[in-house]
Design an enzyme around this catalytic site. Sequence first.
Site, PDB file in Angstrom:
ATOM      1  N   THR A 258       0.860  -1.189   0.000  1.00 48.42           N
ATOM      2  CA  THR A 258       0.000   0.000   0.000  1.00 48.42           C
ATOM      3  C   THR A 258       0.891   1.232   0.000  1.00 48.42           C
ATOM      4  O   THR A 258       1.731   1.396   0.878  1.00 48.42           O
ATOM      5  CB  THR A 258      -0.941  -0.019   1.227  1.00 48.42           C
ATOM      6  OG1 THR A 258      -1.789  -1.163   1.104  1.00 48.42           O
ATOM      7  CG2 THR A 258      -1.797   1.226   1.307  1.00 48.42           C
TER       8      THR A 258
ATOM      9  N   LYS B 183      -1.085  -0.777  -4.233  1.00 51.70           N
ATOM     10  CA  LYS B 183      -2.427  -0.271  -3.926  1.00 51.70           C
ATOM     11  C   LYS B 183      -2.315   1.201  -3.569  1.00 51.70           C
ATOM     12  O   LYS B 183      -1.545   1.566  -2.672  1.00 51.70           O
ATOM     13  CB  LYS B 183      -3.009  -1.065  -2.760  1.00 51.70           C
ATOM     14  CG  LYS B 183      -4.339  -0.550  -2.236  1.00 51.70           C
ATOM     15  CD  LYS B 183      -4.944  -1.573  -1.288  1.00 51.70           C
ATOM     16  CE  LYS B 183      -6.222  -1.095  -0.659  1.00 51.70           C
ATOM     17  NZ  LYS B 183      -6.002  -0.184   0.459  1.00 51.70           N
TER      18      LYS B 183
HETATM   19  C1  LIG Z   1     -11.759   0.292   8.639  1.00 49.49           C
HETATM   20  C2  LIG Z   1     -10.839   0.251   7.455  1.00 49.49           C
HETATM   21  C3  LIG Z   1      -9.539  -0.228   7.619  1.00 49.49           C
HETATM   22  C4  LIG Z   1      -8.669  -0.306   6.519  1.00 49.49           C
HETATM   23  N1  LIG Z   1      -7.422  -0.846   6.692  1.00 49.49           N
HETATM   24  C5  LIG Z   1      -6.596  -0.963   5.616  1.00 49.49           C
HETATM   25  C6  LIG Z   1      -5.315  -1.581   5.752  1.00 49.49           C
HETATM   26  O1  LIG Z   1      -4.932  -2.039   6.817  1.00 49.49           O
HETATM   27  N2  LIG Z   1      -4.531  -1.627   4.642  1.00 49.49           N
HETATM   28  C7  LIG Z   1      -4.927  -1.129   3.422  1.00 49.49           C
HETATM   29  O2  LIG Z   1      -4.178  -1.201   2.446  1.00 49.49           O
HETATM   30  N3  LIG Z   1      -6.150  -0.567   3.275  1.00 49.49           N
HETATM   31  C8  LIG Z   1      -6.989  -0.485   4.330  1.00 49.49           C
HETATM   32  N4  LIG Z   1      -8.232   0.084   4.165  1.00 49.49           N
HETATM   33  C9  LIG Z   1      -8.656   0.526   2.816  1.00 49.49           C
HETATM   34  C10 LIG Z   1      -9.388  -0.613   2.077  1.00 49.49           C
HETATM   35  O3  LIG Z   1      -8.516  -1.664   1.753  1.00 49.49           O
HETATM   36  C11 LIG Z   1     -10.016  -0.090   0.778  1.00 49.49           C
HETATM   37  O4  LIG Z   1      -9.021   0.553   0.006  1.00 49.49           O
HETATM   38  C12 LIG Z   1     -11.160   0.901   1.034  1.00 49.49           C
HETATM   39  O5  LIG Z   1     -11.896   0.519   2.167  1.00 49.49           O
HETATM   40  C13 LIG Z   1     -12.078   0.952  -0.174  1.00 49.49           C
HETATM   41  O6  LIG Z   1     -13.095   1.894   0.030  1.00 49.49           O
HETATM   42  P1  LIG Z   1     -14.576   1.495   0.499  1.00 49.49           P
HETATM   43  O7  LIG Z   1     -14.520   1.221   1.973  1.00 49.49           O
HETATM   44  O8  LIG Z   1     -15.371   2.698   0.182  1.00 49.49           O
HETATM   45  O9  LIG Z   1     -14.993   0.271  -0.276  1.00 49.49           O
HETATM   46  C14 LIG Z   1      -9.103   0.164   5.252  1.00 49.49           C
HETATM   47  C15 LIG Z   1     -10.407   0.651   5.106  1.00 49.49           C
HETATM   48  C16 LIG Z   1     -11.270   0.696   6.186  1.00 49.49           C
HETATM   49  C17 LIG Z   1     -12.677   1.197   5.977  1.00 49.49           C
END
Ligand SMILES: Cc1cc2nc3c(=O)[nH]c(=O)nc-3n(C[C@H](O)[C@H](O)[C@H](O)COP(=O)(O)O)c2cc1C
Length: 384
Positions: free
Chosen positions: A158, A254
């Site tokens: 990421t 990502k």
């Molecule tokens: C509560 C939460 C925790 C997340 N933790 C991570 C993470 O640890 N690593 C990461 O690459 N993305 C993380 N994300 C981003 C998600 O992988 C993803 O990119 C994002 O949620 C997509 O948007 P959406 O929630 O509108 O579908 C997180 C998102 C949320 C909502």
Amino acid sequence: MRLSQCHNFHDFRRLARCRLPGPIFDYIDGGADDEVTHRRNTASFEQCDLVPNVLRGVQEVDLSVTVMGQKLALPFYCSPTALQRLFHHRGERAVAAAAARYGTMFGVSSLGTVSLEELRKAHDTPQIYQFYFHRDRGLNRAMMQRAKDAGVEVMMLTVDSITGGNRERDLRTGFSIPFRLTLAGMLQFVIKPQWGIQYVTHERFRLPQLDEHVDMSGGAVSIGRYFSEMLDPSMNWDDVAEMVRSWNGPFCLKGIMSPADARRAVEIGCAGIILSNHGGRQLDGSRAAFDQLAEIVDAVGDRIDVMMDGGIQRGTHILKALSLGAKAVGLGRSYLYPLAAAGQPGVERALCLLRAELERDMKLMGCTSLGQLSRANLRFKSAA
Ligand SMILES: Cc1cc2nc3c(=O)[nH]c(=O)nc-3n(C[C@H](O)[C@H](O)[C@H](O)COP(=O)(O)O)c2cc1C
């Protein structure tokens, strides 16, 4: 409200809100700064209309896809998210089992609460391991080796989180790991005792991917400090090229948003890129991935698998992204609210509903396979 009454994203969100203490709900629900990007992520799909074709014989619809060399039954996967044990006591176990049941990919976060090895052993479907770039290069190498030894198929770095986003809802409630709740935040836990009972009667909260490096007991490194002290803001393309080489398998980035970066990702040998603004949780004002998708697909879509995430709540959102040229899309909150609402049955119901929506939408568009979706079926509204 019960699980059987959940028919869409909004229903799951409502049920999750009933079940979770406010600070945890807000951690999932919130975005950075004014949450402009967070709102835009879903709104951007509404700027795009569908133009269906009819009378094409659409009895059977095939939703399978191959992405980064992985064969999936569905063109959507569970994007890695942190701290799932806080949302439901089965956390990643519930999400991985649901994803496997529906034949799709599941991402394990380096801030996940179940070990990547346990999850890899439990299910056969492809698994992504998501990690961040640390100052300690030895730690980066050790994490990749650990994922390799476990048999993880896809490595995901990421790249949009080199520092933590400004999530003001969390500042207000005091949400952090370890918890540093404000009085108002604490009261929110008191009025949701069911969550507390589940939390304390199940296994201890852990971050097994980082156990040796992050101490949740209030000691060495909190998650906030993890981002500010352990991640390396000097990370550059040469560092990542080296990681791609040493992984020697499908590697994706990502958080790519510009065509120039997408081209660099091709040059260093990535198998895929995920257009993402981290669900609007990092740089507020960043463009929605859907708005940026056509430009990136045109730049690199013939050389690398382009995926996107952010704001996906409906089958038609997935259909529009695939029509623009995405190979697959990632879900975040669309499976997290169902997880919080009802654990594995919740996530399964959400995936089942999305699959049914997408299948129905494909039929209504006159398409029987994902390869038939194209930009010919889309029209964009001009900006107001
Ligand atoms: C509560 C939460 C925790 C997340 N933790 C991570 C993470 O640890 N690593 C990461 O690459 N993305 C993380 N994300 C981003 C998600 O992988 C993803 O990119 C994002 O949620 C997509 O948007 P959406 O929630 O509108 O579908 C997180 C998102 C949320 C909502």
